[in-house]
Motif scaffolding. Structure first.
Motif, short mmCIF file in Angstrom:
data_model
loop_
_atom_site.label_atom_id
_atom_site.label_comp_id
_atom_site.label_asym_id
_atom_site.label_seq_id
_atom_site.Cartn_x
_atom_site.Cartn_y
_atom_site.Cartn_z
N UNK A 255 85.23 37.57 74.60
CA UNK A 255 84.31 36.63 74.10
C UNK A 255 84.01 37.17 72.68
N UNK A 256 84.20 36.40 71.86
CA UNK A 256 84.20 36.87 70.32
C UNK A 256 82.61 36.63 69.81
N UNK A 257 81.87 37.55 69.58
CA UNK A 257 80.27 37.44 69.38
C UNK A 257 79.98 37.34 67.81
N UNK A 258 80.41 38.24 67.16
CA UNK A 258 79.94 38.30 65.80
C UNK A 258 80.95 39.11 65.12
N UNK A 259 80.82 39.32 63.79
CA UNK A 259 81.54 40.36 62.88
C UNK A 259 80.95 40.54 61.62
N UNK A 260 81.28 41.47 61.02
CA UNK A 260 81.16 41.98 59.53
C UNK A 260 82.19 42.29 58.98
#
Length: 568
Positions: free
Chosen positions: A471-476
């Motif tokens: 489950x994709x939560x966040x990214x930088x």
């Protein structure tokens, strides 16, 4: 039969006539600015209203007369004078359009014009999304006393969220300048020519030519991109467009911001919020955020987002909330029910809204996890214990290779059965022994040495569920040489250990199941969707594939860590 058709036609005409009589519609209003420029606007008032009223203003670059009348009519129906003003150079304006550059002056010129009209009570509220959200903040660069509140959705910050993110120029909105400058309205044909832009990205990537030549690959000059490329730092050019630094201290009006976890421009919308509170701790600034993308946040969500069925309570009515807020500010109405505190966020997986006085108060603690070199199968361990002995992972990236690409960070779909394991480093935590919520921005500090002077890298955060779903939560995504200061490039020292702090990630709230793990994917950014930083230290837009030379070699040290805001 003929008689019946005539009667039906007559009823339809009478209905349209009655509707027209309900409003006073001015669709060709011309507004002169103090500098001598001309803006066009639509003004709609309810015909039955006699006294002055507050004004609901939208400032709009996507000019469309019918849409402007519809928008302004809705505002009039809610008890406001509805005004939709066009960006300089758009619709009926004889001037030249210059995206972002004139809103500080022009929005305030419209506000000054509004309060001089007999139908105005001297109070203006603004609302709207994306570019219209940006325009509201542009007005607050030099706040006009008649502007009493703003409701920006997914508001853009030129030079921060687009056309570059953390100083990396992106291709996602490459065609946008053509879309809004090719004519007095919008060029939907060029904007929706997806095959053209897909081909352009692919051809540029495989050609290896410099980024500032990407328009020659397409075959059409892009003068706006070329102008923006002259400002790779967040310099005075960008800073002049919206509040910057201590400008935020002067902003005291109540504000309601709305954005989404999967809004690709979220870092802009929330930078306004965090900077506002940084320089004005007593700011009266509210936030609504949930599982929405850029367009969904402006409507209030969609039941299915990038394959993910969002919680039922997350579906809201953005427009209704907007005018409830305006009623609260201008008419003494109740505050919108959802606003139980300053930060109002939907917890994915819990099907509930929670409320906090600040972003930091969304979580109880920050969980620090180290990027250890201990391996379990194909994964390194994301460890809660600081390593006792220094070691490192080695990553080699051939920046001249065009058979593969690195850094698959975009959350579409949000839930995956598998991740691309062909490149990047994968770190997996121990399973949680209880349910836990991630609430807020994740951040981190990387320790690395490279054989070049710069690099662009990505960090992606997933939940690995007990069922084996990602489950994709966040990214930088960002450029190493700008991590410490977006306004000034500081090149890395080849083969020296550097500290690389990062924090401009996507805010998210998600309840994790017992037995879930966290997954961090660390990678170098090399793909058709953004500039390629070859690490020479030259201006990145001038580098070519010939600057790749030896592969980029990165040593990622195990003292590197990420911090996750959690609530138990």
């Amino acid at each position: 039969m003929k008689k019946l058709l005539m009667m039906a036609w007559l009823c339809l005409c009478l209905s349209h006539f009655a509707e027209a009589q309900k409003y006073i519609i001015q669709d060709s209003v011309m507004i002169k600015t103090p500098e001598g420029h001309t803006l066009s606007a639509v003004v709609v008032r309810k015909a039955e209203t006699t006294g002055p009223q507050p004004t609901a203003l939208m400032f709009f670059i996507y000019s469309n007369t019918a849409r402007s009348i519809q928008e302004a009519s809705y505002a009039a129906e809610q008890g406001y004078v509805g005004v939709v003003a066009d960006t300089r150079g758009k619709r009926l304006s004889p001037d030249t359009v210059a995206p972002y550059e004139n809103e500080v002056k022009d929005v305030n010129a419209v506000i000054r014009w509004i309060i001089q009209q007999a139908w105005s009570n001297g109070e203006v509220g603004m609302y709207g999304g994306s570019y219209s959200g940006f325009a509201q903040w542009a007005a607050l660069k030099k706040p006009h006393p008649a502007l009493k509140t703003i409701v920006p959705y997914v508001a853009a910050i030129p030079g921060q969220g687009l056309p570059m993110e953390n100083n990396v120029f992106l291709n996602a909105n490459y065609q946008w300048a053509f879309h809004v400058t090719n004519n007095k309205y919008v060029d939907n044909g060029v904007n929706n020519d997806h095959d053209r832009w897909r081909k352009m990205r692919s051809n540029w990537y495989h050609s290896g030519v410099a980024y500032n030549k990407i328009d020659s690959v397409d075959g059409t000059k892009n003068p706006w991109l070329q102008k923006w490329l002259l400002h790779p730092s967040y310099d005075s050019y960008w800073q002049a467009m919206v509040p910057y630094g201590r400008d935020f201290a002067k902003i005291t009006i109540p504000i309601l911001s709305i954005t989404g976890y999967y809004d690709d421009g979220q870092i802009s919308a929330l930078q306004y919020l965090t900077e506002h509170y940084k320089y004005n701790p007593k700011a009266n600034h509210y936030l609504i955020i949930g599982p929405y993308d850029h367009f969904g946040a402006q409507r209030g969500g969609t039941p299915i987002l990038n394959g993910y069925q969002i919680d039922s309570v997350a579906l809201i009515n953005t427009r209704k909330i907007t005018f409830n807020w305006l009623d609260y500010i201008f008419k003494g109405g109740p505050k919108p029910e959802l606003l139980k505190d300053k930060i109002n966020y939907e917890v994915m997986g819990a099907n509930e809204w929670q409320h906090a006085p600040s972003v930091s108060a969304m979580s109880d603690k920050r969980l620090r996890l180290y990027l250890s070199t201990e391996m379990r199968g194909n994964n390194a361990v994301l460890s809660a214990v600081k390593p006792k002995k220094k070691s490192h992972h080695e990553q080699l990236v051939d920046l001249a290779d065009r058979q593969t690409s690195n850094n698959d960070y975009y959350p579409n779909p949000i839930i995956n059965d598998e991740l691309d394991r062909s490149n990047g480093l994968f770190f997996v935590s121990e399973p949680f022994d209880q349910e836990i919520s991630i609430n807020g921005f994740f951040s981190g500090k990387l320790l690395a040495s490279i054989n070049k002077k710069d690099m662009d890298f990505g960090v992606v955060l997933y939940e690995l569920t007990p069922e084996g779903k990602y489950f994709h939560l966040s990214y930088f995504l960002g450029r190493a040489s700008y991590l410490k200061d977006a306004t000034k490039r500081q090149l890395l020292r080849p083969n020296k250990i550097e500290k690389l702090p990062f924090e401009k990630t996507r805010l998210v709230s998600k309840k994790l199941q017992k037995g879930s793990r966290l997954v961090v994917v660390l990678n170098i950014d090399k793909n058709p969707f953004a500039q390629i930083n070859y690490g020479t230290g030259k201006e990145v837009s001038l580098e070519t594939i010939h600057d790749a030379k030896s592969p980029l070699k990165i040593n990622w040290f195990n003292e590197s860590y990420i911090e996750i805001p959690v609530k138990e």
